[in-house]
Design a protein around this motif. Sequence first.
Motif, PDB file in Angstrom:
ATOM      1  N   LEU A 168       0.953  -1.217  -0.014  1.00  0.00           N
ATOM      2  CA  LEU A 168      -0.037  -0.070  -0.206  1.00  0.00           C
ATOM      3  C   LEU A 168       0.822   1.287   0.090  1.00  0.00           C
ATOM      4  CD1 LEU A 168      -2.937   1.026   0.221  1.00  0.00           C
ATOM      5  CD2 LEU A 168      -2.543   1.130   2.698  1.00  0.00           C
ATOM      6  N   LEU A 169       0.679   1.953  -1.065  1.00  0.00           N
ATOM      7  CA  LEU A 169       1.577   3.506  -1.173  1.00  0.00           C
ATOM      8  C   LEU A 169       0.459   4.391  -1.204  1.00  0.00           C
ATOM      9  CD1 LEU A 169       4.338   2.486  -3.826  1.00  0.00           C
ATOM     10  CD2 LEU A 169       4.338   2.450  -0.884  1.00  0.00           C
ATOM     11  N   THR A 170       0.738   5.904  -0.778  1.00  0.00           N
ATOM     12  CA  THR A 170      -0.111   6.795  -1.157  1.00  0.00           C
ATOM     13  C   THR A 170       0.797   8.094  -1.818  1.00  0.00           C
ATOM     14  OG1 THR A 170       0.753   8.107   1.053  1.00  0.00           O
ATOM     15  CG2 THR A 170      -1.076   6.714   1.210  1.00  0.00           C
ATOM     16  N   GLU A 171       0.126   8.850  -2.625  1.00  0.00           N
ATOM     17  CA  GLU A 171       0.607  10.022  -3.169  1.00  0.00           C
ATOM     18  C   GLU A 171       0.400  11.188  -2.317  1.00  0.00           C
ATOM     19  OE1 GLU A 171       0.398  12.478  -7.324  1.00  0.00           O
ATOM     20  OE2 GLU A 171      -1.167  11.221  -6.731  1.00  0.00           O
ATOM     21  N   ARG A 172       1.450  11.760  -1.807  1.00  0.00           N
ATOM     22  CA  ARG A 172       1.310  12.992  -0.677  1.00  0.00           C
ATOM     23  C   ARG A 172       0.584  14.070  -1.628  1.00  0.00           C
ATOM     24  NH1 ARG A 172       3.723  13.173   4.067  1.00  0.00           N
ATOM     25  NH2 ARG A 172       4.330  15.217   3.806  1.00  0.00           N
ATOM     26  N   ALA A 173      -0.184  14.962  -1.009  1.00  0.00           N
ATOM     27  CA  ALA A 173      -0.732  15.931  -1.487  1.00  0.00           C
ATOM     28  C   ALA A 173       0.394  17.122  -2.032  1.00  0.00           C
ATOM     29  CB  ALA A 173      -1.810  16.617  -0.524  1.00  0.00           C
ATOM     30  N   TRP A 174      -0.046  17.635  -3.140  1.00  0.00           N
ATOM     31  CA  TRP A 174       0.926  18.487  -4.000  1.00  0.00           C
ATOM     32  C   TRP A 174       0.873  19.886  -3.414  1.00  0.00           C
ATOM     33  CZ3 TRP A 174       4.057  17.107  -7.934  1.00  0.00           C
ATOM     34  CH2 TRP A 174       3.848  15.837  -8.455  1.00  0.00           C
ATOM     35  N   THR A 175       0.212  20.180  -2.248  1.00  0.00           N
ATOM     36  CA  THR A 175       0.105  21.460  -1.496  1.00  0.00           C
ATOM     37  C   THR A 175       0.851  21.325  -0.253  1.00  0.00           C
ATOM     38  OG1 THR A 175      -2.264  20.897  -0.729  1.00  0.00           O
ATOM     39  CG2 THR A 175      -1.999  22.241  -2.457  1.00  0.00           C
ATOM     40  N   LEU A 176       1.412  20.136   0.173  1.00  0.00           N
ATOM     41  CA  LEU A 176       2.115  20.047   1.385  1.00  0.00           C
ATOM     42  C   LEU A 176       3.568  20.906   1.456  1.00  0.00           C
ATOM     43  CD1 LEU A 176       1.511  16.347   2.014  1.00  0.00           C
ATOM     44  CD2 LEU A 176       0.326  18.313   3.432  1.00  0.00           C
ATOM     45  N   ARG A 177       3.826  21.438   2.654  1.00  0.00           N
ATOM     46  CA  ARG A 177       5.034  22.015   2.665  1.00  0.00           C
ATOM     47  C   ARG A 177       6.485  21.288   2.625  1.00  0.00           C
ATOM     48  NH1 ARG A 177       8.240  23.766   6.935  1.00  0.00           N
ATOM     49  NH2 ARG A 177       6.881  22.820   8.657  1.00  0.00           N
ATOM     50  N   LYS A 178       6.175  19.818   2.939  1.00  0.00           N
ATOM     51  CA  LYS A 178       7.526  18.903   3.064  1.00  0.00           C
ATOM     52  C   LYS A 178       6.814  17.674   2.205  1.00  0.00           C
ATOM     53  CE  LYS A 178      10.380  21.303   5.567  1.00  0.00           C
ATOM     54  NZ  LYS A 178      11.630  21.718   5.186  1.00  0.00           N
ATOM     55  N   HIS A 179       7.802  17.123   1.239  1.00  0.00           N
ATOM     56  CA  HIS A 179       7.790  16.026   0.339  1.00  0.00           C
ATOM     57  C   HIS A 179       6.294  15.975  -0.387  1.00  0.00           C
ATOM     58  CE1 HIS A 179      10.846  14.804   3.100  1.00  0.00           C
ATOM     59  NE2 HIS A 179       9.996  14.738   4.102  1.00  0.00           N
ATOM     60  N   ALA A 180       5.855  17.323  -0.869  1.00  0.00           N
ATOM     61  CA  ALA A 180       4.670  17.392  -1.541  1.00  0.00           C
ATOM     62  C   ALA A 180       4.855  16.343  -3.080  1.00  0.00           C
ATOM     63  CB  ALA A 180       4.624  18.776  -2.101  1.00  0.00           C
ATOM     64  N   GLY A 181       3.908  15.605  -3.223  1.00  0.00           N
ATOM     65  CA  GLY A 181       3.781  15.086  -4.323  1.00  0.00           C
ATOM     66  C   GLY A 181       4.483  13.623  -4.502  1.00  0.00           C
ATOM     67  N   GLN A 182       5.227  13.476  -3.495  1.00  0.00           N
ATOM     68  CA  GLN A 182       6.047  12.095  -3.187  1.00  0.00           C
ATOM     69  C   GLN A 182       5.174  10.847  -3.153  1.00  0.00           C
ATOM     70  OE1 GLN A 182       9.514  12.127  -1.044  1.00  0.00           O
ATOM     71  NE2 GLN A 182      10.067  14.461  -1.828  1.00  0.00           N
ATOM     72  N   MET A 183       5.415   9.736  -3.614  1.00  0.00           N
ATOM     73  CA  MET A 183       5.129   8.621  -3.150  1.00  0.00           C
ATOM     74  C   MET A 183       5.601   8.148  -1.785  1.00  0.00           C
ATOM     75  SD  MET A 183       2.908   8.061  -5.491  1.00  0.00           S
ATOM     76  CE  MET A 183       2.292   6.261  -4.948  1.00  0.00           C
ATOM     77  N   ALA A 184       4.445   7.776  -0.999  1.00  0.00           N
ATOM     78  CA  ALA A 184       5.119   7.556   0.264  1.00  0.00           C
ATOM     79  C   ALA A 184       4.327   6.238   1.097  1.00  0.00           C
ATOM     80  CB  ALA A 184       4.913   8.583   1.402  1.00  0.00           C
ATOM     81  N   PHE A 185       4.786   5.534   2.126  1.00  0.00           N
ATOM     82  CA  PHE A 185       4.060   4.787   3.070  1.00  0.00           C
ATOM     83  C   PHE A 185       3.049   5.536   3.686  1.00  0.00           C
ATOM     84  CE2 PHE A 185       8.138   2.642   2.226  1.00  0.00           C
ATOM     85  CZ  PHE A 185       7.730   1.320   1.506  1.00  0.00           C
ATOM     86  N   PRO A 186       1.855   5.019   4.160  1.00  0.00           N
ATOM     87  CA  PRO A 186       0.974   5.741   5.173  1.00  0.00           C
ATOM     88  C   PRO A 186       1.886   5.879   6.459  1.00  0.00           C
ATOM     89  CG  PRO A 186      -0.170   3.876   4.050  1.00  0.00           C
ATOM     90  CD  PRO A 186       1.082   3.942   3.728  1.00  0.00           C
ATOM     91  N   GLY A 187       1.722   7.132   6.923  1.00  0.00           N
ATOM     92  CA  GLY A 187       2.467   7.164   8.422  1.00  0.00           C
ATOM     93  C   GLY A 187       2.484   8.855   8.702  1.00  0.00           C
ATOM     94  N   GLY A 188       3.135   8.950   9.771  1.00  0.00           N
ATOM     95  CA  GLY A 188       3.543  10.072  10.455  1.00  0.00           C
ATOM     96  C   GLY A 188       4.116  10.233  11.785  1.00  0.00           C
ATOM     97  N   GLY A 189       4.020  11.451  12.433  1.00  0.00           N
ATOM     98  CA  GLY A 189       4.739  11.676  13.475  1.00  0.00           C
ATOM     99  C   GLY A 189       3.769  11.000  14.728  1.00  0.00           C
ATOM    100  N   ALA A 190       4.444  10.643  15.851  1.00  0.00           N
ATOM    101  CA  ALA A 190       3.981  10.142  16.956  1.00  0.00           C
ATOM    102  C   ALA A 190       3.048  11.167  17.662  1.00  0.00           C
ATOM    103  CB  ALA A 190       4.991   9.296  17.809  1.00  0.00           C
ATOM    104  N   ASP A 191       2.002  10.613  18.219  1.00  0.00           N
ATOM    105  CA  ASP A 191       1.344  11.408  19.229  1.00  0.00           C
ATOM    106  C   ASP A 191       1.656  10.860  20.631  1.00  0.00           C
ATOM    107  OD1 ASP A 191       0.273  13.016  17.510  1.00  0.00           O
ATOM    108  OD2 ASP A 191      -1.878  12.035  17.442  1.00  0.00           O
ATOM    109  N   PRO A 192       1.439  11.856  21.763  1.00  0.00           N
ATOM    110  CA  PRO A 192       1.991  11.284  22.913  1.00  0.00           C
ATOM    111  C   PRO A 192       0.768  10.222  23.270  1.00  0.00           C
ATOM    112  CG  PRO A 192       1.631  13.570  23.047  1.00  0.00           C
ATOM    113  CD  PRO A 192       1.241  13.187  21.665  1.00  0.00           C
ATOM    114  N   GLU A 193      -0.372  10.088  22.789  1.00  0.00           N
ATOM    115  CA  GLU A 193      -1.218   9.092  23.132  1.00  0.00           C
ATOM    116  C   GLU A 193      -1.147   7.747  22.811  1.00  0.00           C
ATOM    117  OE1 GLU A 193      -3.620  11.645  20.385  1.00  0.00           O
ATOM    118  OE2 GLU A 193      -2.229  12.003  22.037  1.00  0.00           O
TER     119      GLU A 193
END
Length: 254
Positions: free
Chosen positions: A55-80
């Motif tokens: 499973l891959l995603t294409e990141r939105a082209w309006t993002l400030r970082k890594h715009a338009g790049q293919m990526a694995f789903p994921g992101g920053g950790a939350d305290p919870e």
Amino acid sequence: MMDVEIPEWLRPLAKASEDVDPNVLSRFLPPDDPSVRKSAVLILLADGNDGPEVLLTERAWTLRKHAGQMAFPGGGADPEDGPGESGLVRTALREAEEETGLDPNGVVPFAIWPALWVPVSNFGVSPVLAWWREPSPVAVVDPAEVASVHEVPISALADPANRISCLHPSGFTGPAFTVGDLYIWGFTAGLLDKMLQLGGWYRDWDPSNVVPLPDRLVEAAWRSEGRRPEDVRRMTAIEHDLGRAPGDKSEGVE
């Protein structure tokens, strides 16, 4: 390997992931610095109609970082999400659900690779490998974050005809994939390359086939670095020159 039941075709990858050397995965390892932000991505593998898929995603082209790049789903950790490996799994599953709408109840994590560093965003990224035991419908949940969602066959990624070396305007080259209209490069392509090797799917390909990053991705990459529009256009022109073969007088490279 986590003590879970997985299909036979995933066992070579799970076994190889037990003691994988982080230096084999990437030359960028997180520095001992509290400013590095913990994150996780989900490398989700399913048994599709034409064999294993990821499973891959294409990141939105309006993002400030890594715009338009293919990526694995994921992101920053939350305290919870909590600490340790269970926290990394929760981060990966939570982000994947937020981005694609997948049902995490059908996902079976079986390994976690060592954290790797993405300097441009200062994330320490832990890849969480999982079997999609019960695939659920996936699609774009928030267009501000994700432009499209794809289930890509491993056979297509391993096909030498779909493998290239990506030339970045900085002069850096690295493994990349062209599958249909998808151009997969950077951090994601590097992990996919290692996944193919560790999973036993790797096929020999020609790294001397160097293809410059497409214009749309060059412009997005330079915008993320805060470049002015005229600088973006100038760097795109330089990238074309770097990508031309000796004697090539063409106006540009697709």
